[in-house]
Design a protein around this motif. Structure first.
Motif, PDB file in Angstrom:
ATOM      1  N   GLU A 165       0.837  -1.215   0.000  1.00 59.70           N
ATOM      2  CA  GLU A 165       0.000   0.000   0.000  1.00 59.70           C
ATOM      3  C   GLU A 165       0.862   1.251   0.000  1.00 59.70           C
ATOM      4  N   ILE A 166       1.922   1.234   0.805  1.00 58.97           N
ATOM      5  CA  ILE A 166       2.823   2.397   0.873  1.00 58.97           C
ATOM      6  C   ILE A 166       3.529   2.587  -0.463  1.00 58.97           C
ATOM      7  N   SER A 167       4.017   1.489  -1.046  1.00 58.20           N
ATOM      8  CA  SER A 167       4.708   1.581  -2.342  1.00 58.20           C
ATOM      9  C   SER A 167       3.799   2.174  -3.416  1.00 58.20           C
ATOM     10  N   ARG A 168       2.557   1.674  -3.481  1.00 63.01           N
ATOM     11  CA  ARG A 168       1.622   2.163  -4.491  1.00 63.01           C
ATOM     12  C   ARG A 168       1.301   3.642  -4.265  1.00 63.01           C
ATOM     13  N   PHE A 169       1.074   4.012  -3.012  1.00 66.64           N
ATOM     14  CA  PHE A 169       0.750   5.394  -2.678  1.00 66.64           C
ATOM     15  C   PHE A 169       1.899   6.329  -3.059  1.00 66.64           C
ATOM     16  N   VAL A 170       3.118   5.953  -2.686  1.00 67.27           N
ATOM     17  CA  VAL A 170       4.285   6.812  -2.958  1.00 67.27           C
ATOM     18  C   VAL A 170       4.535   6.929  -4.464  1.00 67.27           C
ATOM     19  N   GLU A 171       4.391   5.821  -5.186  1.00 66.72           N
ATOM     20  CA  GLU A 171       4.567   5.867  -6.649  1.00 66.72           C
ATOM     21  C   GLU A 171       3.555   6.826  -7.280  1.00 66.72           C
ATOM     22  N   THR A 172       2.300   6.721  -6.864  1.00 68.83           N
ATOM     23  CA  THR A 172       1.238   7.596  -7.398  1.00 68.83           C
ATOM     24  C   THR A 172       1.493   9.047  -7.028  1.00 68.83           C
ATOM     25  N   LEU A 173       1.872   9.259  -5.777  1.00 72.51           N
ATOM     26  CA  LEU A 173       2.158  10.614  -5.295  1.00 72.51           C
ATOM     27  C   LEU A 173       3.236  11.272  -6.149  1.00 72.51           C
ATOM     28  N   PHE A 174       4.297  10.529  -6.452  1.00 76.32           N
ATOM     29  CA  PHE A 174       5.403  11.120  -7.196  1.00 76.32           C
ATOM     30  C   PHE A 174       5.092  11.344  -8.669  1.00 76.32           C
ATOM     31  N   LYS A 175       4.117  10.636  -9.185  1.00 74.74           N
ATOM     32  CA  LYS A 175       3.667  10.929 -10.551  1.00 74.74           C
ATOM     33  C   LYS A 175       3.037  12.321 -10.598  1.00 74.74           C
ATOM     34  N   LEU A 176       2.490  12.733  -9.474  1.00 72.57           N
ATOM     35  CA  LEU A 176       1.812  14.027  -9.396  1.00 72.57           C
ATOM     36  C   LEU A 176       2.733  15.169  -9.005  1.00 72.57           C
ATOM     37  N   ILE A 177       3.718  14.899  -8.137  1.00 69.82           N
ATOM     38  CA  ILE A 177       4.498  16.013  -7.575  1.00 69.82           C
ATOM     39  C   ILE A 177       5.914  16.135  -8.118  1.00 69.82           C
ATOM     40  N   GLU A 178       6.389  15.123  -8.808  1.00 73.06           N
ATOM     41  CA  GLU A 178       7.763  15.187  -9.307  1.00 73.06           C
ATOM     42  C   GLU A 178       7.880  16.246 -10.384  1.00 73.06           C
ATOM     43  N   MET A 179       8.979  16.988 -10.326  1.00 74.35           N
ATOM     44  CA  MET A 179       9.207  18.017 -11.346  1.00 74.35           C
ATOM     45  C   MET A 179       9.462  17.348 -12.683  1.00 74.35           C
ATOM     46  N   LYS A 180       8.773  17.815 -13.703  1.00 77.44           N
ATOM     47  CA  LYS A 180       8.957  17.255 -15.041  1.00 77.44           C
ATOM     48  C   LYS A 180      10.043  18.049 -15.765  1.00 77.44           C
ATOM     49  N   GLU A 181      10.862  17.324 -16.479  1.00 80.75           N
ATOM     50  CA  GLU A 181      11.911  18.006 -17.233  1.00 80.75           C
ATOM     51  C   GLU A 181      11.300  18.799 -18.369  1.00 80.75           C
ATOM     52  N   GLU A 182      11.763  20.040 -18.507  1.00 79.12           N
ATOM     53  CA  GLU A 182      11.246  20.882 -19.603  1.00 79.12           C
ATOM     54  C   GLU A 182      11.840  20.428 -20.920  1.00 79.12           C
ATOM     55  N   LYS A 183      10.979  20.328 -21.933  1.00 81.77           N
ATOM     56  CA  LYS A 183      11.442  19.853 -23.252  1.00 81.77           C
ATOM     57  C   LYS A 183      11.791  21.019 -24.137  1.00 81.77           C
TER      58      LYS A 183
END
Length: 199
Positions: free
Chosen positions: A181-199
């Motif tokens: 549960e923690i792994s899934r939550f953290v993975e999902t969280l980081f899809k939302l909050i991680e800085m995306k590299e500018e293209k």
């Protein structure tokens, strides 16, 4: 010559000697007589150092929290990513058999607090919440500064707390696997909050 006793040190020593006792009996079934016997002191002496049974329980839980803090800082110092640090923060209660005993104690504490908690329990809970908020804030702020995650991630600190507390209940009542549960939550969280590299 009179012997000078360091009251804080004596309090801590009494609490240390009763750690296993609390884990074995839980909060409700723990008695002052058991505490006195285990600590090798008289019942009256217990009250020289503690106001009541709850005061002893708080002291013992504080010892557990100190151990968790030590383990937490050790783990995050060995972690390269913010994702790992948040994972470690959320998973400390689910590491081994010893932490599972602490988890049972935490569940009992929550149940007592909800049913007939005292003002002291409420204050202790607020203090613990403040303490863990500071740790989460430290991780999040450091990651924002390094531009690993978006600044809005700071607004998710209360949600991280809610997830953590909800998991304590779900792992008991719904028999969910904490680590997955923690792994899934953290993975999902980081899809939302991680800085995306500018293209």
């Amino acid at each position: 010559m009179a012997i000078i006793v360091n009251k804080e040190e004596k309090r801590k020593n009494i609490a240390l000697s009763c750690r296993s006792l609390l884990l074995e009996h839980g909060i409700n079934d723990l008695t002052i007589a058991q505490i006195a016997k285990t600590a090798g002191i008289g019942k009256g002496t217990v009250y020289e150092y503690f106001q009541n049974k709850e005061d002893i329980v708080f002291e013992i839980i504080t010892l557990f929290i100190s151990e968790y803090e030590e383990e937490f800082f050790k783990k995050i110092s060995q972690s390269d990513s913010t994702k790992e640090k948040i994972y470690h923060f959320l998973s400390l209660l689910y590491l081994n058999e010893e932490t599972k005993k602490h988890l049972s104690l935490y569940r009992e504490f929550i149940a007592i607090s909800l049913m007939d908690g005292t003002e002291e329990m409420e204050q202790f809970t607020q203090l613990c919440h403040k303490n863990s908020t500071e740790k989460l804030t430290m991780i999040i702020d450091e990651a924002i500064e390094k531009r690993e995650i978006v600044p809005e991630a700071r607004d998710l600190i209360p949600a991280l707390h809610l997830f953590s507390k909800g998991l304590v209940i779900d792992t008991q009542l719904l028999h969910k696997n904490a680590q997955s549960e923690i792994s899934r939550f953290v993975e999902t969280l980081f899809k939302l909050i991680e800085m995306k590299e500018e293209k």
